[in-house]
Enzyme design. Structure first.
Site, PDB file in Angstrom:
ATOM      1  N   LYS A  36       0.807  -1.230   0.000  1.00 29.55           N
ATOM      2  CA  LYS A  36       0.000   0.000   0.000  1.00 29.55           C
ATOM      3  C   LYS A  36       0.837   1.275   0.000  1.00 29.55           C
ATOM      4  CE  LYS A  36      -0.673   0.462   5.010  1.00 29.55           C
ATOM      5  NZ  LYS A  36      -1.665   0.583   6.098  1.00 29.55           N
ATOM      6  N   ARG A 131      -8.629  -1.251  16.912  1.00 27.54           N
ATOM      7  CA  ARG A 131      -8.897  -0.849  15.534  1.00 27.54           C
ATOM      8  C   ARG A 131      -9.843  -1.907  14.971  1.00 27.54           C
ATOM      9  NH1 ARG A 131      -4.469   0.108  10.783  1.00 27.54           N
ATOM     10  NH2 ARG A 131      -4.868  -2.115  10.481  1.00 27.54           N
TER      11      ARG A 131
END
Length: 355
Positions: A36, A131
């Protein structure tokens, strides 16, 4: 050559990936490099594949599609929970995705069935960083329902730490993950093919394992360790790894001797800030054609003798010790993860790949 630009050494990336493959192999841990930070650039993907990795991962379906369109055929893992609006694209381009929501897993199942595909699912569990992840007490029921969905293959259980609150992967929370995996396997009569235990922050824990003792985690999703040659908790270099892989090059567009104190009535600057000013007398100041629209200024590391003083949309202001910079001169910076992430995303920063 154009500026600002990134100079990216693909050979060093491949060498780091190969080093990590070989280092973690005795522990029974495979690595899945995360692309990414490079926006799924095919040059990076090809370099990683040349090192021997068998799967690539990314958080954005657009990046995975970019690699597919470039002819990258290795299995792909989507590491951010799929959006409901993108399930068709996920099934089409990814073999596996990390998931926390039954509504999304059901949508993946429907999309896969309509296309005649099968899609692998890793269910993420919460270990304290808050998260992504289902709560531990919900894990069994969600996996149980996942197993009943058509065209969905349950691949295993995953976890993520450090990214939100900095909760460190340590033996206690990794033992808890192992217990959860064992409980699920025993109660549902299945075997988790993959236990994806975390990211580059897991390396200190992984290197502390006894390779002669069995443990559950058999996969880590690595970005920072591959591209910076460091473990992500303390940023300590990995033995034998390359740490200077990407260089940011910027050009000087003004160089002058100026007072260090502004004059006139001060208000907040263009970003709503009122930076503290220290009187250093006259200074050798230069402007670089690089700004916040190109990069996170806190993510770049200047060369010795140069200090970053401030930044705005289009400029970074630096002060130099010794010789003054010259207009047209190129200045080379190292980067941290946030610096690379933002520079790669900016269309104004050119990218050059070297092998």
């Amino acid at each position: 050559m154009n500026t600002p630009r990134l100079e990216i050494d693909c050979a060093k990336i491949a060498a780091n990936a190969k080093l990590l493959i070989n280092t973690l192999k005795p522990y029974g841990i495979d690595i899945v490099p995360v692309t990414k930070v490079f926006m799924g650039h095919p040059e990076i993907a090809a370099s990683l594949i040349s090192s021997g990795v068998k799967m690539l991962a990314d958080s954005r379906i657009e990046n995975i599609e970019r690699m597919r369109h470039a002819g990258i055929t290795v299995p792909m893992m989507l590491i951010r929970t799929p959006m409901l609006s993108q399930v068709d694209r996920v099934v089409l381009s990814c073999e596996v995705s990390l998931n926390t929501e039954l509504v999304i897993i059901r949508a993946l199942s429907k999309a896969a069935k309509n296309m005649g595909y099968y899609h692998g699912v890793i269910v993420m569990v919460e270990l304290g960083d808050l998260r992504e992840g289902v709560m531990p007490e919900q894990l069994l029921s969600i996996i149980s329902e996942t197993l009943m969905l058509p065209n969905i293959i349950f691949k295993g259980i995953g976890a993520n730490l450090t990214c939100r609150y900095g909760v460190a992967p340590e033996q206690d929370n990794m033992n808890f993950l192992a217990k959860l995996v064992k409980d699920v396997e025993q109660q549902l009569g299945i075997s988790a093919e993959i236990v994806s235990g975390g990211n580059s922050a897991n390396l200190i824990w992984a290197f502390s394992l006894n390779p002669h003792q069995s443990h559950v985690v058999n996969q880590l999703r690595l970005g920072e360790a591959v591209y910076f040659g460091v473990e992500a908790l303390n940023k300590h270099p990995i033995a034998g790894g390359h740490t200077e892989i990407v260089t940011l090059v910027a050009e000087v567009i003004e160089s002058n001797i100026k007072p260090s104190l502004p004059w006139g009535r001060r208000c907040a600057n263009a970003f709503g800030e009122m930076p503290e000013v220290i009187d250093k007398g006259q200074v050798k100041q230069a402007l670089l054609a690089l700004g916040r629209q190109d990069i996170n200024p806190s993510g770049i590391i200047p060369p010795q003798g140069l200090t970053i003083i401030s930044s705005n949309s289009d400029h970074i202001v630096v002060e130099s010790v010794g010789e003054a910079l010259q207009v047209g001169q190129e200045v080379r910076f190292n980067l941290d993860y946030s610096g690379l992430l933002t520079a790669m995303t900016s269309p104004y920063v050119k990218k050059y790949f070297y092998h």
